[in-house]
Design a protein around this motif. Sequence first.
Motif, PDB file in Angstrom:
ATOM      1  N   HIS A 440       0.811  -1.214   0.000  1.00 48.87           N
ATOM      2  CA  HIS A 440       0.000   0.000   0.000  1.00 48.87           C
ATOM      3  C   HIS A 440       0.851   1.274   0.000  1.00 48.87           C
ATOM      4  O   HIS A 440       0.335   2.366  -0.226  1.00 48.87           O
ATOM      5  CB  HIS A 440      -0.956  -0.002   1.198  1.00 48.87           C
ATOM      6  CG  HIS A 440      -0.266   0.147   2.523  1.00 48.87           C
ATOM      7  ND1 HIS A 440       0.344  -0.898   3.165  1.00 48.87           N
ATOM      8  CD2 HIS A 440      -0.105   1.240   3.323  1.00 48.87           C
ATOM      9  CE1 HIS A 440       0.856  -0.490   4.318  1.00 48.87           C
ATOM     10  NE2 HIS A 440       0.582   0.823   4.435  1.00 48.87           N
ATOM     11  N   LEU A 441       2.181   1.139   0.251  1.00 46.76           N
ATOM     12  CA  LEU A 441       3.069   2.307   0.228  1.00 46.76           C
ATOM     13  C   LEU A 441       3.764   2.472  -1.124  1.00 46.76           C
ATOM     14  O   LEU A 441       4.453   3.468  -1.347  1.00 46.76           O
ATOM     15  CB  LEU A 441       4.136   2.176   1.320  1.00 46.76           C
ATOM     16  CG  LEU A 441       3.634   2.194   2.772  1.00 46.76           C
ATOM     17  CD1 LEU A 441       4.799   2.025   3.732  1.00 46.76           C
ATOM     18  CD2 LEU A 441       2.863   3.480   3.072  1.00 46.76           C
ATOM     19  N   LYS A 456      -2.793  -0.091  -2.821  1.00 47.47           N
ATOM     20  CA  LYS A 456      -4.084  -0.407  -2.215  1.00 47.47           C
ATOM     21  C   LYS A 456      -3.899  -0.746  -0.743  1.00 47.47           C
ATOM     22  O   LYS A 456      -3.056  -1.562  -0.384  1.00 47.47           O
ATOM     23  CB  LYS A 456      -4.728  -1.589  -2.925  1.00 47.47           C
ATOM     24  CG  LYS A 456      -5.126  -1.289  -4.374  1.00 47.47           C
ATOM     25  CD  LYS A 456      -5.779  -2.506  -5.007  1.00 47.47           C
ATOM     26  CE  LYS A 456      -6.190  -2.203  -6.463  1.00 47.47           C
ATOM     27  NZ  LYS A 456      -6.815  -3.403  -7.111  1.00 47.47           N
ATOM     28  N   PRO A 457      -4.667  -0.133   0.142  1.00 50.57           N
ATOM     29  CA  PRO A 457      -4.577  -0.461   1.568  1.00 50.57           C
ATOM     30  C   PRO A 457      -5.053  -1.871   1.837  1.00 50.57           C
ATOM     31  O   PRO A 457      -6.011  -2.348   1.235  1.00 50.57           O
ATOM     32  CB  PRO A 457      -5.478   0.583   2.232  1.00 50.57           C
ATOM     33  CG  PRO A 457      -6.444   0.976   1.160  1.00 50.57           C
ATOM     34  CD  PRO A 457      -5.697   0.880  -0.134  1.00 50.57           C
ATOM     35  N   GLY A 458      -4.353  -2.548   2.722  1.00 57.71           N
ATOM     36  CA  GLY A 458      -4.750  -3.904   3.093  1.00 57.71           C
ATOM     37  C   GLY A 458      -5.090  -3.957   4.563  1.00 57.71           C
ATOM     38  O   GLY A 458      -5.499  -2.952   5.163  1.00 57.71           O
ATOM     39  N   ASP A 459      -4.929  -5.154   5.130  1.00 57.98           N
ATOM     40  CA  ASP A 459      -5.213  -5.292   6.557  1.00 57.98           C
ATOM     41  C   ASP A 459      -4.262  -4.436   7.400  1.00 57.98           C
ATOM     42  O   ASP A 459      -4.630  -3.939   8.471  1.00 57.98           O
ATOM     43  CB  ASP A 459      -5.103  -6.761   6.969  1.00 57.98           C
ATOM     44  CG  ASP A 459      -6.163  -7.624   6.305  1.00 57.98           C
ATOM     45  OD1 ASP A 459      -7.213  -7.073   5.935  1.00 57.98           O
ATOM     46  OD2 ASP A 459      -5.920  -8.835   6.145  1.00 57.98           O
ATOM     47  N   TYR A 460      -3.027  -4.278   6.902  1.00 58.06           N
ATOM     48  CA  TYR A 460      -2.031  -3.454   7.625  1.00 58.06           C
ATOM     49  C   TYR A 460      -1.877  -2.124   6.898  1.00 58.06           C
ATOM     50  O   TYR A 460      -1.596  -2.084   5.702  1.00 58.06           O
ATOM     51  CB  TYR A 460      -0.684  -4.170   7.695  1.00 58.06           C
ATOM     52  CG  TYR A 460       0.439  -3.304   8.240  1.00 58.06           C
ATOM     53  CD1 TYR A 460       0.411  -2.850   9.567  1.00 58.06           C
ATOM     54  CD2 TYR A 460       1.503  -2.917   7.426  1.00 58.06           C
ATOM     55  CE1 TYR A 460       1.424  -2.044  10.065  1.00 58.06           C
ATOM     56  CE2 TYR A 460       2.524  -2.119   7.922  1.00 58.06           C
ATOM     57  CZ  TYR A 460       2.471  -1.683   9.234  1.00 58.06           C
ATOM     58  OH  TYR A 460       3.469  -0.882   9.737  1.00 58.06           O
ATOM     59  N   ALA A 461      -2.103  -1.036   7.605  1.00 57.31           N
ATOM     60  CA  ALA A 461      -2.066   0.283   6.966  1.00 57.31           C
ATOM     61  C   ALA A 461      -0.970   1.185   7.541  1.00 57.31           C
ATOM     62  O   ALA A 461      -1.002   2.396   7.373  1.00 57.31           O
ATOM     63  CB  ALA A 461      -3.424   0.962   7.120  1.00 57.31           C
ATOM     64  N   PHE A 463       3.091   2.562   8.197  1.00 56.63           N
ATOM     65  CA  PHE A 463       4.074   3.111   7.253  1.00 56.63           C
ATOM     66  C   PHE A 463       5.449   2.459   7.364  1.00 56.63           C
ATOM     67  O   PHE A 463       6.318   2.715   6.540  1.00 56.63           O
ATOM     68  CB  PHE A 463       4.196   4.623   7.441  1.00 56.63           C
ATOM     69  CG  PHE A 463       2.928   5.338   7.092  1.00 56.63           C
ATOM     70  CD1 PHE A 463       2.632   5.661   5.771  1.00 56.63           C
ATOM     71  CD2 PHE A 463       2.000   5.656   8.073  1.00 56.63           C
ATOM     72  CE1 PHE A 463       1.454   6.303   5.439  1.00 56.63           C
ATOM     73  CE2 PHE A 463       0.824   6.298   7.748  1.00 56.63           C
ATOM     74  CZ  PHE A 463       0.534   6.624   6.432  1.00 56.63           C
ATOM     75  N   GLU A 466       5.693  -4.313   8.123  1.00 60.28           N
ATOM     76  CA  GLU A 466       4.809  -4.876   9.154  1.00 60.28           C
ATOM     77  C   GLU A 466       5.583  -5.509  10.295  1.00 60.28           C
ATOM     78  O   GLU A 466       5.160  -5.463  11.453  1.00 60.28           O
ATOM     79  CB  GLU A 466       3.871  -5.897   8.517  1.00 60.28           C
ATOM     80  CG  GLU A 466       2.778  -6.369   9.474  1.00 60.28           C
ATOM     81  CD  GLU A 466       1.706  -7.188   8.778  1.00 60.28           C
ATOM     82  OE1 GLU A 466       0.734  -7.584   9.447  1.00 60.28           O
ATOM     83  OE2 GLU A 466       1.854  -7.432   7.554  1.00 60.28           O
ATOM     84  N   LYS A 469       6.320  -2.826  12.926  1.00 58.96           N
ATOM     85  CA  LYS A 469       5.236  -1.909  13.229  1.00 58.96           C
ATOM     86  C   LYS A 469       5.230  -1.377  14.655  1.00 58.96           C
ATOM     87  O   LYS A 469       4.678  -0.302  14.919  1.00 58.96           O
ATOM     88  CB  LYS A 469       3.898  -2.588  12.914  1.00 58.96           C
ATOM     89  CG  LYS A 469       3.599  -3.830  13.778  1.00 58.96           C
ATOM     90  CD  LYS A 469       2.271  -4.454  13.366  1.00 58.96           C
ATOM     91  CE  LYS A 469       1.961  -5.695  14.206  1.00 58.96           C
ATOM     92  NZ  LYS A 469       0.666  -6.310  13.815  1.00 58.96           N
TER      93      LYS A 469
END
Length: 474
Positions: A440-441, A456-461, A463, A466, A469
């Motif tokens: 998504h980045l 596209k944003p997924g379950d983890y949004a 930056f 993961e 995080k």
Amino acid sequence: MSDKADSTCPICSKSFPAGEIEAHANKCIFLNSDTPKRKRSVSPSDSTHSHHRHERKKSPAMNGSDPTNIPLTKQVIPKKIDDFVGQSHVLGESTILYTLLKQGDVPNMIIWGPPGSGKTSLASIIKHICRSEPDKLVYHSLNAAQCGVKDFQALATTAGNDLKNGKKTVVFMDEIHKFNKKQQDVFLGPIEQGEIILVGATTENPSFELNKALLSRCRLVVFEKLSSSDVHKIMKKAAEVMGIDVFSKGDKNEFQEDRTYIEEAALEWLGDTCNGDARIALNNFEMIQKYFSHEGKVITYYDVKEGVKKSHLVHDKKGDEHYNMISALHKSIRGSDPDAALYWTTRMIMGGENPLYIARRLIRAASEDIGEADPQALQLAVSTMQGCQLLGMPEADVLLAQCSVYLAKAPKSRKIDTALGKAKTCIAEQQGCQPTVPLHLRNAPTKLMKDLGYGKPGDYAGFLPESLKDVKFL
């Protein structure tokens, strides 16, 4: 000829250029006080200095040789360990090295120190130790700037033969850093086999200039700059060698015309202004003595100060002192001491340091030590460097002074620098491959990339990757 008219001395009636008459008159008054024809005296005054009258010793000229052929630095070089001046931290009576040399035992060692600190003097002492036991020790002196690897190898071969006859060979290798690290391997075998005892001397940091294998086989002896008092002792010894009597301004003693005298304050001034380099002080003393041997027999503080006019603001722009001073400036800023920051900045400026180098370090300090606490500091530092580029020296000196003082007074925050260090550690210590950038980045400039989920944003949004995080650098 000078454009200015000559002036006449009221004492001796001789004519001198206008720029020289004051200095001559001071000396003329000093030399022509109201005393008997062959004796001169100094008026008494309140002084704590004592008079030092040395027994007249024969100079090299009196022994039938021309003293001009023997530099003063050679005449005063010590022959015994007890005559060595300075470096008490490694050559004091309670030190290991002093005890070994006193016993005639010379270890493998590297002597590291600034010019004029006594490295060659220690080598002279070692040479005389060897000559005092010719059946046991052989001494050779080489300079790495003037010889090659083959010269040393030939010497090592000879040393091996001498060892079979029960003689150890001591090799003094001056400027040992002139051999590169690969060439320095030539020393290892002869040292290991006991064919030679190596005494190396260098002005450069052994950590950078000598290979580790050589350093592991030699004792490192670190010399510091000589103190003013140490140089003063050497100057008094030099005066004795040259047959010059030392007097203090407040002494009431008779001066004889067939003798030479120098004011003790003059010797102290030579020691104060050589920056710990005894060779500079001795060379200046020798120059003064030669000049006044034709001009008169009493050498005053004023004579020496005016005659030498040598700056004592020494700044090594390539060696360790270069880094020591910039470190002192940076730490003074970090410690919020504007006077110290100004002092070290000025020392470097007057020593001839490149102003752009100072400015670059000020920019670093503005970001590293002040950072978010005062963002204006970084802007000022950058502007200072640009100003230095536009003005050059000497006009840029006030820009550097203003910036260093501002940075020292500014509030401090190392938050960004500390966080940067944590981020570097996190990346360096990552196990396995570095985490990929989350989908998504990522940028998605093509349809294919969009179809693959880029942007596209997924379950983890978040930056960060993961796996990181929960990491906090700030």
